[in-house]
Scaffold this motif. Structure first.
Motif, mmCIF file in Angstrom:
data_model
loop_
_atom_site.group_PDB
_atom_site.id
_atom_site.type_symbol
_atom_site.label_atom_id
_atom_site.label_comp_id
_atom_site.label_asym_id
_atom_site.label_seq_id
_atom_site.Cartn_x
_atom_site.Cartn_y
_atom_site.Cartn_z
ATOM 1 N N VAL A 22 0.840 -1.201 0.000
ATOM 2 C CA VAL A 22 0.000 0.000 0.000
ATOM 3 C C VAL A 22 0.876 1.253 0.000
ATOM 4 N N SER A 25 2.337 1.853 -3.395
ATOM 5 C CA SER A 25 1.300 2.118 -4.396
ATOM 6 C C SER A 25 1.031 3.599 -4.581
ATOM 7 N N VAL A 32 5.586 -1.564 -7.186
ATOM 8 C CA VAL A 32 4.227 -2.098 -7.264
ATOM 9 C C VAL A 32 4.212 -3.315 -8.184
ATOM 10 N N GLY A 57 -4.004 -0.775 -2.425
ATOM 11 C CA GLY A 57 -3.085 -0.146 -3.368
ATOM 12 C C GLY A 57 -3.839 0.782 -4.304
#
Length: 146
Positions: A22, A25, A32, A57
């Motif tokens: 996360v 992201s 990612v 994300g």
């Protein structure tokens, strides 16, 4: 009620891995791709920051306006939502959702960011959504979660 037997149930994702996914992201596209290739189930995983603040994300990339990462997630099958529609200026999705559930105009995404915030991050592509939300009386771009 549906339930898994122990032999069918996959282990939970590691919390630290989800948190890292996360975090990257927001702005680290290469990381990612790397993490998602290695752990495809991260695509819709949510990290719990506490106090009801859950973020995927997709949510991370959306609230910072990182459309390239958002599009990558969508292409991979991420669960699009009303905030995604606002970011991309999708009035044909957003308007019926708000007509169906008017309280969505006050919906809080990750960290309390609103639909208006996402529309502003969408730039010119989301200008119609931004104006529509303002016409409905939306003023805040972030509603504190706590």
């Amino acid at each position: 009620m549906f339930s898994f037997s122990k032999s069918q149930k996959e282990p939970q994702l590691n919390k630290a891995l989800v948190e890292e996914f996360v975090r990257v992201s927001h702005d680290k596209f290469d990381m990612v791709k790397e993490l998602l290739e290695e752990h495809p189930t991260l695509l819709n995983a949510a990290h719990d920051w506490g106090a009801g603040d859950f973020e995927t994300g997709l949510g991370a990339a959306s609230h910072v306006g990182n459309k390239d990462v958002v599009q990558y997630f969508l292409d991979k099958g991420a669960q699009a939502n009303v905030f995604t529609a606002a970011l991309f200026g999708k009035m044909d999705i957003l308007r019926p959702m708000i007509e169906f559930s008017p309280s969505l105009i006050n919906a809080k995404g990750p960290h309390g960011f609103t639909l208006l915030h996402h529309a502003k991050k969408g730039g010119d592509e989301a200008l119609e959504v931004k104006e529509y939300l303002i016409s409905l009386g939306v003023k805040e771009t972030r509603i504190p979660l706590y």
